[in-house]
Design an enzyme around this catalytic site. Structure first.
Site, mmCIF file in Angstrom:
data_model
loop_
_atom_site.group_PDB
_atom_site.id
_atom_site.type_symbol
_atom_site.label_atom_id
_atom_site.label_comp_id
_atom_site.label_asym_id
_atom_site.label_seq_id
_atom_site.Cartn_x
_atom_site.Cartn_y
_atom_site.Cartn_z
ATOM 1 N N LYS A 96 14.256 -8.387 26.274
ATOM 2 C CA LYS A 96 15.696 -8.679 26.332
ATOM 3 C C LYS A 96 16.000 -10.001 27.013
ATOM 4 O O LYS A 96 16.929 -10.698 26.638
ATOM 5 C CB LYS A 96 16.447 -7.530 27.019
ATOM 6 N N LYS A 105 12.312 -2.590 15.873
ATOM 7 C CA LYS A 105 13.128 -1.393 16.077
ATOM 8 C C LYS A 105 14.536 -1.608 15.529
ATOM 9 O O LYS A 105 15.099 -2.697 15.678
ATOM 10 C CB LYS A 105 13.199 -1.127 17.586
ATOM 11 N N LYS A 112 21.159 -2.024 17.974
ATOM 12 C CA LYS A 112 22.595 -2.319 17.893
ATOM 13 C C LYS A 112 22.854 -3.813 17.907
ATOM 14 O O LYS A 112 23.837 -4.295 17.359
ATOM 15 C CB LYS A 112 23.308 -1.749 19.124
HETATM 16 N N1 AQP Z 1 15.635 2.532 16.682
HETATM 17 C C1 AQP Z 1 15.651 3.623 17.413
HETATM 18 N N2 AQP Z 1 14.953 4.729 17.033
HETATM 19 C C2 AQP Z 1 14.981 5.863 17.779
HETATM 20 N N3 AQP Z 1 15.697 5.981 18.930
HETATM 21 C C3 AQP Z 1 16.404 4.912 19.331
HETATM 22 N N4 AQP Z 1 17.205 4.702 20.387
HETATM 23 C C4 AQP Z 1 17.689 3.444 20.341
HETATM 24 N N5 AQP Z 1 17.230 2.809 19.264
HETATM 25 C C5 AQP Z 1 16.426 3.693 18.606
HETATM 26 C C6 AQP Z 1 17.483 5.700 21.407
HETATM 27 O O1 AQP Z 1 18.898 5.842 21.496
HETATM 28 C C7 AQP Z 1 19.241 6.193 22.840
HETATM 29 C C8 AQP Z 1 20.377 5.330 23.313
HETATM 30 O O2 AQP Z 1 19.968 3.982 23.321
HETATM 31 P P1 AQP Z 1 20.788 2.956 24.197
HETATM 32 O O3 AQP Z 1 22.201 2.993 23.828
HETATM 33 O O4 AQP Z 1 20.539 3.199 25.618
HETATM 34 O O5 AQP Z 1 20.270 1.524 23.882
HETATM 35 P P2 AQP Z 1 19.010 0.889 23.325
HETATM 36 O O6 AQP Z 1 17.786 1.720 23.418
HETATM 37 O O7 AQP Z 1 18.909 -0.420 23.965
HETATM 38 O O8 AQP Z 1 19.488 0.829 21.830
HETATM 39 P P3 AQP Z 1 19.474 -0.349 20.861
HETATM 40 O O9 AQP Z 1 20.131 0.096 19.632
HETATM 41 O O10 AQP Z 1 18.103 -0.885 20.713
HETATM 42 O O11 AQP Z 1 20.409 -1.414 21.555
HETATM 43 P P4 AQP Z 1 20.132 -2.915 21.913
HETATM 44 O O12 AQP Z 1 20.236 -3.651 20.635
HETATM 45 O O13 AQP Z 1 21.244 -3.236 22.851
HETATM 46 O O14 AQP Z 1 18.782 -3.005 22.532
HETATM 47 C C9 AQP Z 1 17.964 6.051 23.676
HETATM 48 O O15 AQP Z 1 17.413 7.329 23.918
HETATM 49 C C10 AQP Z 1 17.058 5.252 22.791
HETATM 50 O O16 AQP Z 1 15.687 5.562 23.013
#
Ligand code: AQP
Length: 343
Positions: A114, A197, A200
């Site tokens: 990040k 992955k 968002k």
């Molecule tokens: N691609 C994924 N596959 C399975 N699980 C996922 N999670 C996130 N992406 C995937 C799970 O969703 C929960 C909430 O995630 P979060 O809101 O805390 O943020 P994150 O993991 O940082 O999600 P993103 O989408 O990847 O956001 P950004 O782009 O901001 O980094 C968690 O349990 C996570 O494991």
């Protein structure tokens, strides 16, 4: 009795990775026996580790709470709240900052990803994020944490912090933290790149299916999803335990990803999914997958859209949840302060 805690950041663009990897499992766990309490938190303190527009943050907080309820989390059974409303999270995080070692945080791969090349300009909060996550869980002495596969390393750190606290103060206060990573899509990959992955923050809207996407958008995104030039693999692609062989995952990540998503949406095994499409073209798999996602995701999105207009209801759920969470975590924090020697 087990106590469950998990959180989702209100950063918008909730997608099927968040749903199949985490939120769907929150709903399943809520129905299990031997669970004392389930805390499902909109982790807004985590979100400000990167600057957020205040109005947008308020909106996304309600939207994330709406996604929980629309997916099937019952506010009467589970405690739904937003993190910034419960002061123990930040207070315990400071205490745990003094337990956690810098070397442990230096190993966190998500910070490296990040912060990127601009590490020096990243916020201290982004660096210390995993300690706040440990605090979220330990504020309620929760032992089970349903998450996607990407959170495994953070949970190992949370477990190490809890163990070190117990060791340093010669107590058996915090329980052993265990991740609950289950389902067919523990790591949903980007539709544009099977090595990345689904996320968002990906700039490409075509990389993910959002929970608020309409039918045509879902169909179009799946249609444009990256594939390879072969037909769908046969059962020889699977190990005896029913998982895809490692070389198949490496060589055909996009095909594996689409099949995994289908398994999660349909609640079927990989063997069943592969048998259905073996030897067929990607267009057949994509059609089946679009139909499946439309039938599973559109009802959640529709319910979310309806609920988002009822701000009063969502605020009342978050208020009630915050009151319970405040009371439960305060009790633990008092005991922790006593163990440390604060008067
Ligand atoms: N691609 C994924 N596959 C399975 N699980 C996922 N999670 C996130 N992406 C995937 C799970 O969703 C929960 C909430 O995630 P979060 O809101 O805390 O943020 P994150 O993991 O940082 O999600 P993103 O989408 O990847 O956001 P950004 O782009 O901001 O980094 C968690 O349990 C996570 O494991």
């Amino acid at each position: 009795m087990d106590s469950i805690f998990s959180g989702v950041q209100p950063t918008g663009n909730l997608h099927i990775g968040n749903y199949f990897g985490a939120i769907k499992n929150f709903v399943e766990i809520q129905r299990r026996e031997n669970i004392s309490k389930t805390y499902y938190c909109v982790v807004d303190l985590h979100t400000i580790t990167v600057w957020q527009d205040p109005e947008q943050l308020k909106k996304e907080t309600l939207e994330t709470a709406a996604s929980f309820i629309a997916a099937g989390i019952d506010p009467k059974k589970s405690i739904i709240f937003n993190q910034s409303r419960v002061s123990s999270h930040a207070e315990l995080a400071w205490i745990l900052n003094c337990i956690c070692r810098i070397g442990w945080l230096n190993r966190m791969t998500q910070f490296k990803e990040k912060a990127g090349k601009n590490k020096e300009k990243a916020s201290v909060g982004l660096y210390a994020y995993p300690v706040l996550m440990a605090s979220d869980i330990l504020s309620y002495k929760s032992n089970l944490v349903p998450v996607g596969d990407d959170q495994k390393q953070h949970l190992e750190l949370a477990r190490d912090i809890a163990n070190k606290f117990n060791h340093d103060y010669k107590v058996e206060f915090f329980p052993e933290i265990k991740p609950l990573i289950f389902g067919s899509a523990t790591r949903v990959m980007s539709l544009r790149d099977g090595q990345k992955k689904m996320s968002k923050s990906d700039e490409s809207e075509f990389s993910r299916i959002n929970l608020l996407d309409d039918k045509d958008t879902i169909r179009n995104k799946i249609k444009k999803a990256k594939t390879d030039s072969e037909s769908i693999m046969g059962l020889e692609a699977l190990e005896d335990n029913g998982e895809f062989k490692t070389d198949i995952v490496v060589q055909r990540p996009e095909a594996v990803n689409l099949l995994n998503i289908l398994c999660a949406a349909e609640n079927i095994s990989k063997k069943e999914a592969v048998s259905m499409f073996s030897g067929k073209n990607f267009s057949d798999l994509k059609e089946g997958l679009s139909d499946s996602l439309i039938s599973k995701i559109i009802p959640i999105g529709t319910e979310m859209k309806k609920m988002i207009t009822d701000k009063k209801y969502l605020s009342s759920v978050l208020n009630t949840g915050a009151e319970v969470a405040e009371e439960d975590s305060k009790k633990n924090l008092l005991e922790i302060k006593n163990i440390i020697g604060f008067n």
